[in-house]
Design a protein around this motif. Structure first.
Motif, PDB file in Angstrom:
ATOM      1  N   SER A 245       0.842  -1.195   0.000  1.00  0.00           N
ATOM      2  CA  SER A 245       0.000   0.000   0.000  1.00  0.00           C
ATOM      3  C   SER A 245       0.880   1.248   0.000  1.00  0.00           C
ATOM      4  O   SER A 245       2.065   1.203   0.339  1.00  0.00           O
ATOM      5  N   PHE A 246       0.274   2.349  -0.382  1.00  0.00           N
ATOM      6  CA  PHE A 246       0.961   3.641  -0.382  1.00  0.00           C
ATOM      7  C   PHE A 246       1.480   3.950   1.030  1.00  0.00           C
ATOM      8  O   PHE A 246       2.618   4.381   1.209  1.00  0.00           O
ATOM      9  N   LYS A 247       0.660   3.698   2.032  1.00  0.00           N
ATOM     10  CA  LYS A 247       1.031   3.969   3.430  1.00  0.00           C
ATOM     11  C   LYS A 247       2.252   3.138   3.839  1.00  0.00           C
ATOM     12  O   LYS A 247       3.196   3.655   4.442  1.00  0.00           O
ATOM     13  N   ASN A 248       2.242   1.856   3.521  1.00  0.00           N
ATOM     14  CA  ASN A 248       3.373   0.995   3.888  1.00  0.00           C
ATOM     15  C   ASN A 248       4.634   1.340   3.105  1.00  0.00           C
ATOM     16  O   ASN A 248       5.742   1.238   3.628  1.00  0.00           O
ATOM     17  N   MET A 249       4.471   1.750   1.847  1.00  0.00           N
ATOM     18  CA  MET A 249       5.645   2.155   1.081  1.00  0.00           C
ATOM     19  C   MET A 249       6.277   3.386   1.714  1.00  0.00           C
ATOM     20  O   MET A 249       7.496   3.495   1.785  1.00  0.00           O
ATOM     21  N   ARG A 250       5.449   4.303   2.197  1.00  0.00           N
ATOM     22  CA  ARG A 250       5.981   5.505   2.854  1.00  0.00           C
ATOM     23  C   ARG A 250       6.737   5.159   4.136  1.00  0.00           C
ATOM     24  O   ARG A 250       7.652   5.870   4.515  1.00  0.00           O
TER      25      ARG A 250
ATOM     26  N   GLN B 186      11.896   6.331   3.018  1.00  0.00           N
ATOM     27  CA  GLN B 186      11.865   7.690   3.552  1.00  0.00           C
ATOM     28  C   GLN B 186      12.974   8.488   2.876  1.00  0.00           C
ATOM     29  O   GLN B 186      14.077   7.995   2.703  1.00  0.00           O
ATOM     30  N   TYR B 187      12.634   9.716   2.508  1.00  0.00           N
ATOM     31  CA  TYR B 187      13.558  10.556   1.762  1.00  0.00           C
ATOM     32  C   TYR B 187      13.900  11.795   2.576  1.00  0.00           C
ATOM     33  O   TYR B 187      13.025  12.384   3.208  1.00  0.00           O
ATOM     34  N   LYS B 188      15.153  12.173   2.527  1.00  0.00           N
ATOM     35  CA  LYS B 188      15.614  13.361   3.244  1.00  0.00           C
ATOM     36  C   LYS B 188      15.745  14.524   2.265  1.00  0.00           C
ATOM     37  O   LYS B 188      16.058  14.336   1.095  1.00  0.00           O
ATOM     38  N   ASN B 189      15.549  15.723   2.794  1.00  0.00           N
ATOM     39  CA  ASN B 189      15.754  16.970   2.035  1.00  0.00           C
ATOM     40  C   ASN B 189      14.877  17.080   0.788  1.00  0.00           C
ATOM     41  O   ASN B 189      15.279  17.683  -0.206  1.00  0.00           O
TER      42      ASN B 189
ATOM     43  N   GLY C 299      11.073   4.582  -6.963  1.00  0.00           N
ATOM     44  CA  GLY C 299      10.040   5.157  -7.825  1.00  0.00           C
ATOM     45  C   GLY C 299       8.919   5.785  -7.014  1.00  0.00           C
ATOM     46  O   GLY C 299       8.195   6.656  -7.488  1.00  0.00           O
ATOM     47  N   SER C 300       8.807   5.364  -5.755  1.00  0.00           N
ATOM     48  CA  SER C 300       7.781   5.935  -4.869  1.00  0.00           C
ATOM     49  C   SER C 300       8.064   7.404  -4.555  1.00  0.00           C
ATOM     50  O   SER C 300       7.184   8.114  -4.061  1.00  0.00           O
ATOM     51  N   PHE C 301       9.276   7.882  -4.869  1.00  0.00           N
ATOM     52  CA  PHE C 301       9.599   9.290  -4.637  1.00  0.00           C
ATOM     53  C   PHE C 301       8.655  10.204  -5.418  1.00  0.00           C
ATOM     54  O   PHE C 301       8.428  11.350  -5.042  1.00  0.00           O
ATOM     55  N   ALA C 302       8.088   9.689  -6.499  1.00  0.00           N
ATOM     56  CA  ALA C 302       7.154  10.486  -7.314  1.00  0.00           C
ATOM     57  C   ALA C 302       5.994  11.005  -6.476  1.00  0.00           C
ATOM     58  O   ALA C 302       5.436  12.060  -6.772  1.00  0.00           O
ATOM     59  N   SER C 303       5.641  10.291  -5.410  1.00  0.00           N
ATOM     60  CA  SER C 303       4.514  10.716  -4.581  1.00  0.00           C
ATOM     61  C   SER C 303       4.912  11.801  -3.573  1.00  0.00           C
ATOM     62  O   SER C 303       4.060  12.312  -2.859  1.00  0.00           O
TER      63      SER C 303
END
Length: 194
Positions: free
Chosen positions: A80-85, A89-92, A120-124
């Protein structure tokens, strides 16, 4: 055949999938020995100063990692989107989004380290509409499958041969582009045809 073998695993909890990964690693490394001679040869040539035991240890870690990455495709099919987040985790991020507000293009560069599909989840996380260079696969079924999988969280795929044209077209329309590249390989030079 792919769905018959791996489809039912989609419903399994992540911990169970990683348990299967450990079993598949053992089969792959010790029984099937998938490309093991090539891997060991490359490691010996890359690290001539290392002992045979150190090389074998690196090879075992590589195969364990390779199996994890392969089975993480199954996780990616249903996460899920929630679990992928939670997992990615991305900094800056604000530094990149600030460039978007200024109308600037950015390039995000990474290597073949870890699972290169999950970023690829960084797109969100960004208004850019993250774009990534993609090389079409020979098998049309797997090509469609991977395109769909990679686009789950908003990643836009640019076929390798079309990247310049598509990014230029976006620039002409004043659409800022964030282009993600896996850039640890030697590029092949090809003449551009216009």
């Amino acid at each position: 055949l792919f769905w018959l073998v791996f489809g039912p695993m989609c419903i399994l909890p992540t911990k169970i999938i990683y348990f299967f990964s450990d079993i598949i690693f053992i089969l792959n490394y010790y029984v099937l020995r998938y490309r093991k001679k090539v891997v060991l040869k490359n490691l010996y040539e890359s690290f001539p100063e290392k002992s045979s035991e150190e090389i074998k240890s690196i090879a075992r870690k590589f195969y364990r990692h390779l199996t994890d990455v392969f089975l993480e495709y199954i996780i990616l099919m249903r996460i899920s989107f929630k679990n992928m987040r939670k997992r990615m985790q991305y900094k800056n991020v604000e530094l990149i989004n600030e460039q978007y507000r200024k109308g600037k293009d950015v390039m995000l560069v990474m290597g073949h380290l870890g699972n290169w599909e999950w970023p690829g989840s960084f797109a969100s996380y960004t208004p850019y509409g993250l774009c990534s260079v993609y090389k079409e696969l020979h098998n049309p079924y797997f090509d469609r499958f991977f395109k769909k999988l990679r686009a789950r969280f908003g990643l836009q795929l640019f076929e390798m041969k079309d990247t310049f044209r598509l990014t230029y077209a976006r620039r002409q329309k004043n659409i800022p582009t964030a282009l993600a590249l896996i850039a640890d390989q030697t590029p092949q030079w090809q003449e551009m045809k216009y």
